[in-house]
Enzyme design. Structure first.
Site, PDB file in Angstrom:
ATOM      1  N   GLY A 125       4.552  -3.831   4.210  1.00  0.00           N
ATOM      2  CA  GLY A 125       5.370  -5.476   3.075  1.00  0.00           C
ATOM      3  C   GLY A 125       4.709  -6.332   4.676  1.00  0.00           C
TER       4      GLY A 125
ATOM      5  N   GLY B 117       7.822   1.476   4.359  1.00  0.00           N
ATOM      6  CA  GLY B 117       6.201   2.582   5.210  1.00  0.00           C
ATOM      7  C   GLY B 117       5.726   2.270   3.555  1.00  0.00           C
TER       8      GLY B 117
ATOM      9  N   ASP C 147      -2.208  -2.362  10.556  1.00  0.00           N
ATOM     10  CA  ASP C 147      -2.754  -1.937   8.809  1.00  0.00           C
ATOM     11  C   ASP C 147      -3.399  -3.063   8.928  1.00  0.00           C
ATOM     12  OD1 ASP C 147      -1.340   0.910   8.619  1.00  0.00           O
ATOM     13  OD2 ASP C 147       0.279   0.386   8.034  1.00  0.00           O
TER      14      ASP C 147
ATOM     15  N   PRO D 116       9.685  -4.027  -0.661  1.00  0.00           N
ATOM     16  CA  PRO D 116      10.639  -3.516   0.238  1.00  0.00           C
ATOM     17  C   PRO D 116      10.437  -3.551   1.819  1.00  0.00           C
ATOM     18  CG  PRO D 116      10.119  -1.738  -1.600  1.00  0.00           C
ATOM     19  CD  PRO D 116       9.139  -2.858  -1.760  1.00  0.00           C
TER      20      PRO D 116
ATOM     21  N   LYS E 221       0.872  -1.454  -0.048  1.00  0.00           N
ATOM     22  CA  LYS E 221       0.248   0.135  -0.317  1.00  0.00           C
ATOM     23  C   LYS E 221       0.976   1.265   0.219  1.00  0.00           C
ATOM     24  CE  LYS E 221       0.975   1.453   4.314  1.00  0.00           C
ATOM     25  NZ  LYS E 221       1.398   2.921   3.870  1.00  0.00           N
TER      26      LYS E 221
END
Length: 293
Positions: free
Chosen positions: A102, A99, A137, A95, A11
């Site tokens: 992941g 941020g 998240d 990555p 995201k």
């Protein structure tokens, strides 16, 4: 079913505001979350043994309780009294410490996979209640697409898909601690707050310019101060045609949005030549659907 394959999508934050720090230490946020077409591949296989095994192509990732995949699988086994084990093969593309959620995306994929492998028949809401205990998240990553995120990130409002565009996503050669960024954010004295409500209205109208004009991330006030390369990267993307560029989450990943495919390609090449990015992607938005491979 003995094997289940799934894609875990990354995201970005089209807008990220922090309203206040709560008495419990958590920060109250107001964010626009957006899935992008960049994903990890996960393959889950049932085991007769009561074990959780993780195999990954990134040696820096833990294969035990330190990995959100392990914790999500263990939580599902505990909640639903699953005596069998699971083996997970992770091919990592998102990555790390970037941020882009992941780890949360992989945990969300694990909840989806355990539900399917063991025929639990869980609703999205039930999965989100499990996910929020593991990470703020994760409820969003279970849903995907475009969403308004409030509270500590667990209050979600589904929004229409944003108009299509090209993205250049670049992560510099550094890792950023989310904890460090929030600890150094002075939420009560922020001089600027992005217009999240205006962005929601633009998303509902399908107005890409209205969205990009309102892009903003208050966490840049911390991360950019410590890592000037973030502003350098944003500058390169804008110089080569990005309608806007922003840091995602607590960073250090930067993304640029392009309405012209050629501009996006040229910006990607310029970023390559600048040598500022450890990882670089030319991609687009994703709707969060079609997650099972």
């Amino acid at each position: 079913m003995n094997t289940f394959r799934i894609k875990a999508y990354a995201k970005i934050n089209l807008g990220l505001d922090v309203l206040r720090r709560r008495p419990d230490g958590y920060h109250e946020v107001k964010m626009i979350m957006q899935t992008v077409d960049l994903y990890d591949d996960l393959e889950f296989t049932k085991l007769a043994e009561d074990e959780i095994r993780i195999f990954t192509d990134k040696e820096e990732l833990p294969a035990d309780q330190g990995n959100l995949i392990w914790r999500a699988a263990a939580r599902m086994k505990e909640l639903y009294q699953i005596s069998e084990g699971v083996s997970v093969k992770l091919t990592k593309r998102i990555p790390i410490a970037a941020g882009m959620a992941g780890g949360s995306a992989d945990a969300a994929a694990t909840i989806h996979a355990m539900d399917a492998l063991f025929s639990l028949g869980l609703s999205l809401e039930e999965k989100q209640k499990i996910g929020v205990k593991l990470g703020a998240d994760i409820p969003y990553c279970l849903m995907g697409g475009t969403a308004l995120s409030e509270g500590i990130g667990e209050i979600l409002t589904k929004l229409p898909d944003v108009p299509k565009a090209k993205l250049v996503i670049a992560k510099p050669d550094l890792d950023v601690s989310t904890k460090f960024v929030y600890e150094n954010l002075h939420a009560d004295s922020l001089q600027y707050h992005p217009d999240i409500d205006g962005m929601v209205a633009s998303i509902e109208k399908g107005d890409l310019c209205g969205i990009t004009d309102r892009m903003g991330n208050v966490l840049e006030t911390v991360t950019c101060k410590h890592y000037p390369v973030i502003e350098q990267m944003k500058g390169i993307l804008k110089e080569h045609g990005a309608v806007n560029a922003l840091m995602s989450g607590s960073g250090p990943t930067v993304f640029g949005i392009f309405t012209d495919d050629q501009n996006a390609k040229e910006a990607y090449e310029a970023m390559q030549e600048a040598g500022l990015a450890r990882q670089l992607f030319l991609t687009g938005f994703a709707d969060g659907r079609g997650r099972e491979d």
